[in-house]
Design a protein around this motif. Sequence first.
Motif, mmCIF file in Angstrom:
data_model
loop_
_atom_site.group_PDB
_atom_site.id
_atom_site.type_symbol
_atom_site.label_atom_id
_atom_site.label_comp_id
_atom_site.label_asym_id
_atom_site.label_seq_id
_atom_site.Cartn_x
_atom_site.Cartn_y
_atom_site.Cartn_z
ATOM 1 N N SER A 59 21.028 -17.731 11.278
ATOM 2 C CA SER A 59 21.311 -18.866 10.597
ATOM 3 C C SER A 59 22.238 -19.847 11.342
ATOM 4 O O SER A 59 21.996 -20.933 11.549
ATOM 5 N N HIS A 70 10.397 -19.791 16.074
ATOM 6 C CA HIS A 70 9.972 -21.044 15.298
ATOM 7 C C HIS A 70 11.097 -21.881 15.778
ATOM 8 O O HIS A 70 12.230 -21.534 16.443
ATOM 9 N N ASP A 82 18.682 -22.217 14.476
ATOM 10 C CA ASP A 82 19.471 -21.223 14.934
ATOM 11 C C ASP A 82 18.524 -20.434 16.105
ATOM 12 O O ASP A 82 19.022 -19.485 17.003
ATOM 13 N N HIS A 83 17.288 -20.979 16.277
ATOM 14 C CA HIS A 83 16.500 -20.665 17.442
ATOM 15 C C HIS A 83 16.190 -21.587 18.563
ATOM 16 O O HIS A 83 15.643 -20.981 19.560
ATOM 17 N N ASP A 135 11.752 -14.783 12.117
ATOM 18 C CA ASP A 135 12.330 -14.421 10.820
ATOM 19 C C ASP A 135 11.178 -14.349 9.981
ATOM 20 O O ASP A 135 10.220 -14.789 9.946
ATOM 21 N N HIS A 166 13.550 -14.240 4.762
ATOM 22 C CA HIS A 166 14.384 -13.284 5.495
ATOM 23 C C HIS A 166 14.145 -12.114 4.705
ATOM 24 O O HIS A 166 13.944 -11.949 3.398
ATOM 25 N N HIS A 205 19.219 -10.449 13.491
ATOM 26 C CA HIS A 205 19.391 -11.835 12.943
ATOM 27 C C HIS A 205 20.396 -11.451 11.761
ATOM 28 O O HIS A 205 20.119 -11.704 10.473
HETATM 29 ZN ZN ZN Z 1 16.721 -17.516 12.064
#
Ligand code: ZN
Length: 272
Positions: free
Chosen positions: A11, A68, A72-73, A174, A215, A237
Amino acid sequence: MRVRFWGVRGSIACPGPATMRYGGNTPCIEVRCGERVLIFDAGTGLRSLGIELLKDKKIRDVDIFITHCHLDHVSGLPFFAPFFREDYRVRVWAGNLMPSNSIEHVMRKLMSSPWFPVPIEIFKAKIEFRDFKSGDVLRPHDEITLRTGLLDHPDSTNGYRLEHGGRTFALLCDTEGFPGKRDTEMVSLARQADLAVYDATFTEGEMTSKGGWGHSTWMRGVRMANEAKVKHLCLFHHDPSHDDDFMDKLAAEANDVRAGTITAREGQIIDL
Ligand SMILES: [Zn+2]
Ligand SMILES: [Zn+2]
């Protein structure tokens, strides 16, 4: 196969005294398959990995696989040092963006006003963009196979199953993991994996108010790992509000239920 965690937090990055032991950077996992370097996700952990890679003069070619494009990625991408090197070749792979979008377009948009001061043209490396759709089998190199599958998360997250030299690494993040068709797909990606890295953002208690956020929990991870006969389940995560003491308790509980369960820490290295 060697797996190294450069960012394990979900996140948003949350560095500070309360997250020193598990780490505050967002998702980035390096997997070495012999001499090959494969990177999974480009969260804030990617910056430190990039600096480290430049120290090894033998490495001038890497692949980055994005699950994705949530921030955060991908927010580490503009800070990946190899992008600034003429002698580097980087392939960036992502699923399910075509036909209305592409990973190149996402990266261009990420590095554009008013979000970022310089465009993608600042990079000197040879960058190739590879779009695919979940279900495709990817062969970045002759000796490496990546199977892909759709996970349960907003904006079509892709799960990966990496096979090399008789070892298997799976990344399932995720994802929320509702029972049904997609769970079957997830179990098949994780089937008998040596290491399955799983989205364990929330506790079961938190899920009562956070169901539908995309999640999962460590308990669902344990069920998935048992069904798929995974060798080592790895929880990943972590929620930014879960400090080190909380994570210690969570890790112990999960390990009691499924012995050998790993709770990922930034900097951790796992040899498969
Ligand atoms: Zn994430
Ligand atoms: Zn996400």
